[in-house]
Design a protein around this motif. Structure first.
Motif, PDB file in Angstrom:
ATOM      1  N   ALA A 280     -18.643 -16.385  19.809  1.00  0.00           N
ATOM      2  CA  ALA A 280     -18.995 -15.310  19.517  1.00  0.00           C
ATOM      3  C   ALA A 280     -18.298 -14.107  20.376  1.00  0.00           C
ATOM      4  O   ALA A 280     -17.847 -13.251  19.877  1.00  0.00           O
ATOM      5  CB  ALA A 280     -20.472 -14.909  19.467  1.00  0.00           C
ATOM      6  N   ARG A 281     -18.273 -14.693  21.918  1.00  0.00           N
ATOM      7  CA  ARG A 281     -17.683 -13.653  22.627  1.00  0.00           C
ATOM      8  C   ARG A 281     -16.380 -13.610  22.653  1.00  0.00           C
ATOM      9  O   ARG A 281     -15.711 -12.390  22.438  1.00  0.00           O
ATOM     10  CB  ARG A 281     -17.982 -13.874  24.134  1.00  0.00           C
ATOM     11  CG  ARG A 281     -17.696 -12.939  25.075  1.00  0.00           C
ATOM     12  CD  ARG A 281     -18.188 -13.174  26.449  1.00  0.00           C
ATOM     13  NE  ARG A 281     -17.647 -14.375  27.352  1.00  0.00           N
ATOM     14  CZ  ARG A 281     -17.938 -14.750  28.306  1.00  0.00           C
ATOM     15  NH1 ARG A 281     -18.634 -13.856  29.137  1.00  0.00           N
ATOM     16  NH2 ARG A 281     -17.353 -15.762  28.933  1.00  0.00           N
ATOM     17  N   ARG A 282     -15.625 -14.986  22.356  1.00  0.00           N
ATOM     18  CA  ARG A 282     -14.084 -14.848  22.059  1.00  0.00           C
ATOM     19  C   ARG A 282     -13.660 -14.081  20.987  1.00  0.00           C
ATOM     20  O   ARG A 282     -12.745 -13.398  20.905  1.00  0.00           O
ATOM     21  CB  ARG A 282     -13.666 -16.333  21.978  1.00  0.00           C
ATOM     22  CG  ARG A 282     -13.750 -17.076  23.214  1.00  0.00           C
ATOM     23  CD  ARG A 282     -12.909 -18.420  23.164  1.00  0.00           C
ATOM     24  NE  ARG A 282     -13.637 -19.226  22.262  1.00  0.00           N
ATOM     25  CZ  ARG A 282     -14.395 -20.460  22.571  1.00  0.00           C
ATOM     26  NH1 ARG A 282     -14.892 -20.377  23.858  1.00  0.00           N
ATOM     27  NH2 ARG A 282     -14.931 -21.133  21.782  1.00  0.00           N
ATOM     28  N   ASP A 283     -14.529 -14.472  19.779  1.00  0.00           N
ATOM     29  CA  ASP A 283     -14.398 -13.408  18.468  1.00  0.00           C
ATOM     30  C   ASP A 283     -14.543 -12.043  18.652  1.00  0.00           C
ATOM     31  O   ASP A 283     -13.603 -11.344  18.118  1.00  0.00           O
ATOM     32  CB  ASP A 283     -15.466 -14.171  17.443  1.00  0.00           C
ATOM     33  CG  ASP A 283     -15.232 -15.559  16.883  1.00  0.00           C
ATOM     34  OD1 ASP A 283     -14.227 -16.050  17.245  1.00  0.00           O
ATOM     35  OD2 ASP A 283     -16.171 -16.112  16.208  1.00  0.00           O
ATOM     36  N   GLN A 284     -15.359 -11.711  19.625  1.00  0.00           N
ATOM     37  CA  GLN A 284     -15.507 -10.261  19.848  1.00  0.00           C
ATOM     38  C   GLN A 284     -14.491  -9.699  20.561  1.00  0.00           C
ATOM     39  O   GLN A 284     -13.908  -8.666  20.041  1.00  0.00           O
ATOM     40  CB  GLN A 284     -16.864  -9.947  20.645  1.00  0.00           C
ATOM     41  CG  GLN A 284     -17.191  -8.675  20.877  1.00  0.00           C
ATOM     42  CD  GLN A 284     -18.460  -8.322  21.567  1.00  0.00           C
ATOM     43  OE1 GLN A 284     -18.829  -9.113  22.094  1.00  0.00           O
ATOM     44  NE2 GLN A 284     -19.129  -7.055  21.214  1.00  0.00           N
ATOM     45  N   ALA A 285     -14.088 -10.523  21.416  1.00  0.00           N
ATOM     46  CA  ALA A 285     -12.627 -10.086  22.337  1.00  0.00           C
ATOM     47  C   ALA A 285     -11.279  -9.870  21.533  1.00  0.00           C
ATOM     48  O   ALA A 285     -10.593  -9.032  21.766  1.00  0.00           O
ATOM     49  CB  ALA A 285     -12.578 -10.979  23.627  1.00  0.00           C
ATOM     50  N   ALA A 286     -11.375 -10.751  20.467  1.00  0.00           N
ATOM     51  CA  ALA A 286     -10.254 -10.869  19.609  1.00  0.00           C
ATOM     52  C   ALA A 286     -10.303  -9.854  18.337  1.00  0.00           C
ATOM     53  O   ALA A 286      -9.100  -9.557  17.988  1.00  0.00           O
ATOM     54  CB  ALA A 286      -9.966 -12.447  18.940  1.00  0.00           C
ATOM     55  N   THR A 287     -11.231  -9.271  18.320  1.00  0.00           N
ATOM     56  CA  THR A 287     -11.442  -8.073  17.224  1.00  0.00           C
ATOM     57  C   THR A 287     -10.787  -6.879  17.675  1.00  0.00           C
ATOM     58  O   THR A 287     -11.257  -6.457  18.635  1.00  0.00           O
ATOM     59  CB  THR A 287     -12.862  -7.974  16.741  1.00  0.00           C
ATOM     60  OG1 THR A 287     -13.394  -9.205  16.353  1.00  0.00           O
ATOM     61  CG2 THR A 287     -13.086  -6.696  15.653  1.00  0.00           C
TER      62      THR A 287
ATOM     63  N   GLY B 146     -12.002  -0.860  16.656  1.00  0.00           N
ATOM     64  CA  GLY B 146     -12.330  -0.097  15.498  1.00  0.00           C
ATOM     65  C   GLY B 146     -12.491  -1.004  14.412  1.00  0.00           C
ATOM     66  O   GLY B 146     -12.988  -0.426  13.344  1.00  0.00           O
ATOM     67  N   GLN B 147     -12.382  -2.267  14.337  1.00  0.00           N
ATOM     68  CA  GLN B 147     -12.687  -3.061  13.139  1.00  0.00           C
ATOM     69  C   GLN B 147     -13.951  -3.852  13.397  1.00  0.00           C
ATOM     70  O   GLN B 147     -14.214  -4.551  12.395  1.00  0.00           O
ATOM     71  CB  GLN B 147     -11.489  -4.174  12.917  1.00  0.00           C
ATOM     72  CG  GLN B 147     -10.299  -3.312  12.797  1.00  0.00           C
ATOM     73  CD  GLN B 147      -9.006  -4.391  12.733  1.00  0.00           C
ATOM     74  OE1 GLN B 147      -9.319  -5.591  12.251  1.00  0.00           O
ATOM     75  NE2 GLN B 147      -7.660  -3.967  12.493  1.00  0.00           N
ATOM     76  N   ALA B 148     -14.670  -3.538  14.427  1.00  0.00           N
ATOM     77  CA  ALA B 148     -15.687  -4.392  14.463  1.00  0.00           C
ATOM     78  C   ALA B 148     -16.762  -3.812  13.608  1.00  0.00           C
ATOM     79  O   ALA B 148     -17.186  -2.751  13.182  1.00  0.00           O
ATOM     80  CB  ALA B 148     -16.500  -3.987  15.971  1.00  0.00           C
ATOM     81  N   GLY B 149     -17.521  -4.890  12.869  1.00  0.00           N
ATOM     82  CA  GLY B 149     -18.549  -4.270  11.872  1.00  0.00           C
ATOM     83  C   GLY B 149     -19.933  -4.073  12.387  1.00  0.00           C
ATOM     84  O   GLY B 149     -20.169  -4.405  13.651  1.00  0.00           O
TER      85      GLY B 149
END
Length: 398
Positions: free
Chosen positions: A385-392, A395-398
């Motif tokens: 989850a942290r890797r996915d968040q860092a890759a987002t 401005g595109q985070a839901g």
């Protein structure tokens, strides 16, 4: 260099002793444990030392494998480049591999007066100092315990059971880790012992004086002895030695518990921050991480790739005096279940946990490599989850 691989373990708590004992699996590995005290401190029992029901100390001959060399001293600096340790006594010790297991202690209080007038209980010396202070005041004198984690709850209950006038100041929830049902049980038991529990945002401490504690809502509590259990900190040895740490000061490692700076330094216990996502501080985690740190070192000695750490927390427990306790079961993500065991059965399970934390060390000393622990926690999901968040993209985070 000698024929043996020299491994030095810094810190003789749950993590360090477990690591040192487990390292004895190989005959060609020489292990030195450096600790500032000549005896093992059962930190889980320090509140009992304060209350006078246990001395919280064990001889290292009971917990440490016979082949481990014990050096009573304090490491003041790690010279990673030279693979050496500077000691408070003025000497030096070299190593091929280092296990960093310096543990944790009291955090420096930021509340005015807390450092001067508060009595922490995170180390043997602090607990002894608090006990001595309590001996100097009448049993009827008001005692304030600040902090509603396990240490605060257990210390407050221990003293209230003696008949002391105890107020437990939570600064938020009582026992934040507990399920609401277990929390209600804890509150009732504390009340039954005569302790007063103050929770909620208004119960945050804003100042400590010699004879009082001031709260955010304006109340001032008389306090002949103020026990400070709010928060833990770690020694700054790693930071002072130029090693990379997290914001708190824990040694930053990868998932094998290897320092991000040096493959010959491995961390364990409260002073380790794998992937900057440290485990919950506890004696249980310390023992498991100590064992894994030893496995990582032994894998490197054997030329194998170390495995990532895999650890789950099936439960936590808290004592409420000598006769009652709470054994709180947990989900895989380390959140409390509705299920818990209270009363005398909870106290017996808590005592079993305390005894087992030392027995695991003695068992490992007799048979290195025997310690096992529950696997399959939610760590992979957290890291993903942290890797996915860092890759987002921003401005595109839901």
């Amino acid at each position: 260099m000698s024929q043996n691989t020299e491994v030095v373990v810094v810190g003789g708590g749950y993590a360090g002793v477990m690591a040192a004992n487990r390292l004895m699996r190989r005959d060609d590995v020489a292990v030195t444990l450096i600790n500032p005290r000549p005896a093992f401190v059962a930190r889980l029992r320090l509140h009992q030392l304060v209350g006078g029901s246990h001395d919280a100390v064990f001889d290292y001959r009971e917990t440490l494998a016979g082949g481990v060399r014990l050096l009573v001293d304090t490491v003041t600096r790690i010279d990673a480049a030279g693979r050496g340790l500077e000691l408070a006594s003025g000497g030096t010790v070299g190593y091929d591999y280092l296990v960093y297991a310096v543990g944790s202690g009291s955090a420096a209080p930021r509340v005015p007066g807390a450092a001067e007038f508060g009595y922490p209980v995170a180390t043997l010396e602090e607990a002894e100092r608090l006990r001595s202070r309590l001996d100097d005041v009448p049993t009827t004198a008001p005692v304030t315990v600040v902090g509603a984690g396990p240490t605060g709850i257990e210390t407050a209950a221990e003293l209230a059971e003696q008949g002391r006038r105890v107020t437990l100041v939570c600064g938020g929830l009582l026992g934040p880790y507990l399920h609401p049902r277990a929390r209600e049980t804890a509150a009732k038991q504390l009340a039954g012992l005569g302790a007063t529990v103050l929770d909620g945002s208004g119960a945050k401490v804003t100042a400590v004086t010699r004879d009082a504690v001031r709260l955010a809502d304006g109340r001032e509590l008389p306090s002949a002895v103020t026990v400070w259990t709010a928060g833990f900190g770690v020694p700054d040895l790693a930071a002072r030695s130029g090693l990379t740490t997290d914001a708190v000061g824990r040694l930053l490692t990868d998932e094998t518990l290897t320092s991000v700076d040096d493959p010959r330094i491995v961390a364990a216990g409260d002073s380790a921050a794998p992937s900057d996502l440290p485990f919950r501080m506890s004696a249980y985690a310390a023992g498991c991480l100590g064992a894994h740190a030893a496995d990582t070192v032994l894998d490197r000695v054997a030329g194998r790739q170390p495995a990532p750490v895999n650890l789950s927390f099936p439960a936590m427990c808290v004592s409420l005096g000598r006769r009652v306790g709470i054994f709180q079961f947990a989900h895989r993500d380390d959140t409390a279940m509705r299920l818990y065991v209270g009363g005398r059965a909870g106290a017996k399970l808590k005592e079993l946990s305390c005894a087992s934390s030392v027995k695991h060390l003695t068992d490992e000393a007799r048979k290195p490599g025997s310690h096992t622990w529950p696997k399959g926690g939610h760590r992979r999901e957290l890291l993903r989850a942290r890797r996915d968040q860092a890759a987002t993209p921003a401005g595109q985070a839901g």
